[in-house]
Design an enzyme around this catalytic site. Structure first.
Site, PDB file in Angstrom:
ATOM      1  N   ASN A  13      21.695  14.060 -58.443  1.00 51.21           N
ATOM      2  CA  ASN A  13      21.830  13.416 -59.753  1.00 51.21           C
ATOM      3  C   ASN A  13      20.838  14.102 -60.699  1.00 51.21           C
ATOM      4  OD1 ASN A  13      21.749  11.498 -61.964  1.00 51.21           O
ATOM      5  ND2 ASN A  13      22.572   9.976 -60.551  1.00 51.21           N
TER       6      ASN A  13
ATOM      7  N   HIS B 278      36.557   0.887 -55.823  1.00 50.79           N
ATOM      8  CA  HIS B 278      36.871   0.197 -57.086  1.00 50.79           C
ATOM      9  C   HIS B 278      38.310   0.392 -57.542  1.00 50.79           C
ATOM     10  CE1 HIS B 278      32.266   0.254 -58.019  1.00 50.79           C
ATOM     11  NE2 HIS B 278      32.604  -0.680 -57.169  1.00 50.79           N
TER      12      HIS B 278
ATOM     13  N   CYS C 218      58.982  -9.480 -62.010  1.00 49.45           N
ATOM     14  CA  CYS C 218      59.010 -10.937 -61.859  1.00 49.45           C
ATOM     15  C   CYS C 218      58.655 -11.640 -63.175  1.00 49.45           C
ATOM     16  CB  CYS C 218      58.047 -11.383 -60.748  1.00 49.45           C
ATOM     17  SG  CYS C 218      56.318 -11.484 -61.262  1.00 49.45           S
TER      18      CYS C 218
ATOM     19  N   ASP D 294      39.383   7.732 -60.775  1.00 51.89           N
ATOM     20  CA  ASP D 294      40.110   8.798 -61.479  1.00 51.89           C
ATOM     21  C   ASP D 294      41.052   9.629 -60.609  1.00 51.89           C
ATOM     22  OD1 ASP D 294      38.366  10.569 -60.081  1.00 51.89           O
ATOM     23  OD2 ASP D 294      36.960  10.641 -61.763  1.00 51.89           O
TER      24      ASP D 294
ATOM     25  N   SER E 182      24.583   5.938 -60.546  1.00 49.13           N
ATOM     26  CA  SER E 182      23.362   5.349 -61.107  1.00 49.13           C
ATOM     27  C   SER E 182      22.740   4.381 -60.103  1.00 49.13           C
ATOM     28  CB  SER E 182      23.681   4.631 -62.414  1.00 49.13           C
ATOM     29  OG  SER E 182      24.698   3.678 -62.200  1.00 49.13           O
TER      30      SER E 182
HETATM   31  P1  NAD Z   1      27.397   5.388 -63.903  1.00 52.86           P
HETATM   32  O1  NAD Z   1      28.151   5.725 -65.156  1.00 52.86           O
HETATM   33  O2  NAD Z   1      26.661   4.126 -63.841  1.00 52.86           O
HETATM   34  O3  NAD Z   1      26.346   6.548 -63.603  1.00 52.86           O
HETATM   35  C1  NAD Z   1      26.689   7.898 -63.600  1.00 52.86           C
HETATM   36  C2  NAD Z   1      25.557   8.667 -62.980  1.00 52.86           C
HETATM   37  O4  NAD Z   1      25.959  10.022 -62.898  1.00 52.86           O
HETATM   38  C3  NAD Z   1      24.256   8.626 -63.770  1.00 52.86           C
HETATM   39  O5  NAD Z   1      23.202   8.278 -62.894  1.00 52.86           O
HETATM   40  C4  NAD Z   1      24.099  10.058 -64.282  1.00 52.86           C
HETATM   41  O6  NAD Z   1      22.740  10.467 -64.334  1.00 52.86           O
HETATM   42  C5  NAD Z   1      24.866  10.845 -63.230  1.00 52.86           C
HETATM   43  N1  NAD Z   1      25.402  12.134 -63.677  1.00 52.86           N
HETATM   44  C6  NAD Z   1      25.770  12.521 -64.921  1.00 52.86           C
HETATM   45  N2  NAD Z   1      26.222  13.790 -64.916  1.00 52.86           N
HETATM   46  C7  NAD Z   1      26.136  14.217 -63.625  1.00 52.86           C
HETATM   47  C8  NAD Z   1      26.470  15.435 -62.963  1.00 52.86           C
HETATM   48  N3  NAD Z   1      26.965  16.487 -63.636  1.00 52.86           N
HETATM   49  N4  NAD Z   1      26.251  15.532 -61.624  1.00 52.86           N
HETATM   50  C9  NAD Z   1      25.732  14.485 -60.923  1.00 52.86           C
HETATM   51  N5  NAD Z   1      25.410  13.304 -61.512  1.00 52.86           N
HETATM   52  C10 NAD Z   1      25.615  13.170 -62.836  1.00 52.86           C
HETATM   53  O7  NAD Z   1      28.443   5.518 -62.720  1.00 52.86           O
HETATM   54  P2  NAD Z   1      28.578   4.762 -61.331  1.00 52.86           P
HETATM   55  O8  NAD Z   1      27.267   4.741 -60.620  1.00 52.86           O
HETATM   56  O9  NAD Z   1      29.759   5.361 -60.694  1.00 52.86           O
HETATM   57  O10 NAD Z   1      28.907   3.237 -61.671  1.00 52.86           O
HETATM   58  C11 NAD Z   1      29.670   2.783 -62.760  1.00 52.86           C
HETATM   59  C12 NAD Z   1      31.065   2.221 -62.518  1.00 52.86           C
HETATM   60  O11 NAD Z   1      31.882   2.943 -63.423  1.00 52.86           O
HETATM   61  C13 NAD Z   1      31.707   2.464 -61.189  1.00 52.86           C
HETATM   62  O12 NAD Z   1      32.153   1.225 -60.775  1.00 52.86           O
HETATM   63  C14 NAD Z   1      32.947   3.330 -61.456  1.00 52.86           C
HETATM   64  O13 NAD Z   1      34.092   2.743 -60.854  1.00 52.86           O
HETATM   65  C15 NAD Z   1      33.153   3.285 -62.929  1.00 52.86           C
HETATM   66  N6  NAD Z   1      33.531   4.572 -63.605  1.00 52.86           N
HETATM   67  C16 NAD Z   1      34.372   5.460 -63.001  1.00 52.86           C
HETATM   68  C17 NAD Z   1      34.685   6.660 -63.644  1.00 52.86           C
HETATM   69  C18 NAD Z   1      35.612   7.630 -62.950  1.00 52.86           C
HETATM   70  O14 NAD Z   1      36.480   7.228 -62.186  1.00 52.86           O
HETATM   71  N7  NAD Z   1      35.441   8.936 -63.187  1.00 52.86           N
HETATM   72  C19 NAD Z   1      34.137   6.965 -64.888  1.00 52.86           C
HETATM   73  C20 NAD Z   1      33.285   6.008 -65.486  1.00 52.86           C
HETATM   74  C21 NAD Z   1      32.980   4.823 -64.817  1.00 52.86           C
END
Ligand code: NAD
Length: 244
Positions: free
Chosen positions: A217, A123, A154, A108, A193
């Site tokens: 988390n 990523h 292209c 993001d 996660s």
């Molecule tokens: P995930 O969606 O699998 O997990 C998100 C984690 O964040 C969960 O464990 C949840 O409990 C925790 N969480 C929720 N609210 C929170 C808060 N306020 N403070 C701290 N933790 C909180 O995300 P991931 O582990 O990043 O893996 C998923 C994939 O999704 C990644 O590859 C990522 O690139 C992509 N993704 C990115 C974005 C972004 O860029 N913002 C958004 C969604 C998914």
């Protein structure tokens, strides 16, 4: 918050203060308080599709317009999002440490917008567009691309500049991230996660090297069992308490 606030916070704070070299691994959770939905929390569905069915090379091959529709939807949500107190606390921490590496799974761009400097993006970046034919890459910050799927000069079909499920991470980036974790005294895992590999594998690498691991988390994750201290609460509340 679901942790022994005073004792656990004090321990984590003292480790952070004592460390000269720190690595931080962030996931979608750090941006949740900026209004960017995580994949696995409540709105993990879009038009009845699961993200696992959209963020793949196969989905793009099958229906590039559908995948771009979803990316336009995500770009629009991210375009209006602002860094939160968690992102800003990491900026403050970077200025105080001689070695600091921010390894993010997020696409993001909110860490850069907050002012973080030494960032490894595992990523990719949602604002990058990449040609599937000639591999040219360019930045397009329009919240929603008017013509989808877009094409390169292209003539090749263009895709989002992100890493999808089933695709390898750029070797240089994962190698640098692994090196940063090994050479740091402390790893802080925030809002992940801890189930998407190889990013999640950085946590056992830190433990195998005898490094201290702090998790932030609201929920229990596979990282909770490995961490020396799990602070179960929102990143935007906990990180400022650790860094000030
Ligand atoms: P995930 O969606 O699998 O997990 C998100 C984690 O964040 C969960 O464990 C949840 O409990 C925790 N969480 C929720 N609210 C929170 C808060 N306020 N403070 C701290 N933790 C909180 O995300 P991931 O582990 O990043 O893996 C998923 C994939 O999704 C990644 O590859 C990522 O690139 C992509 N993704 C990115 C974005 C972004 O860029 N913002 C958004 C969604 C998914």
């Amino acid at each position: 918050m679901g942790f022994d606030t005073n004792e656990d916070l004090a321990r984590a704070r003292s480790w952070i203060q004592a460390a000269d070299a720190i690595a931080v691994l962030t996931g979608a959770g750090i941006s949740a308080e900026s209004g960017v939905p995580t994949f696995r929390d409540a709105d993990g569905l879009w038009r009845n599709f699961r993200f696992e069915d959209l963020a793949t090379p196969e989905a793009f091959e099958r229906d590039p317009k559908l995948v771009w529709d979803w990316y336009n939807f995500r770009r629009e949500r991210i375009a209006t999002a602002q860094p939160n107190r968690g992102h800003k606390a990491l900026v403050a921490l970077e200025t105080r440490k001689s070695e600091f590496t921010l390894i993010t799974q997020n696409v993001d761009g909110l860490h850069e917008l907050a002012g973080s400097k030494n960032i490894l993006k595992l990523h990719g970046d949602i604002w990058l567009v990449r040609c599937t034919k000639c591999a040219a890459e360019w930045v397009d910050r329009r919240p929603s691309l008017p013509e989808i799927p877009p094409h390169c000069l292209c003539g090749g079909l263009a895709r989002p500049g992100v890493v999808w499920f089933g695709e390898p991470l750029p070797k240089r980036v994962i190698d640098e991230a692994t090196q940063a974790v090994k050479s740091s005294q402390l790893l802080i895992a925030v809002g992940t996660s801890a189930i998407v590999y190889p990013a999640a594998g950085l946590i056992p690498i830190a433990k195998a090297q005898g490094r201290t691991v702090i998790e932030i988390n609201p929920d229990e994750t596979p990282c909770s069992d490995m961490a020396d201290c799990s602070l179960h609460g929102p990143a935007g509340e906990i990180l400022p308490l650790l860094v000030t």
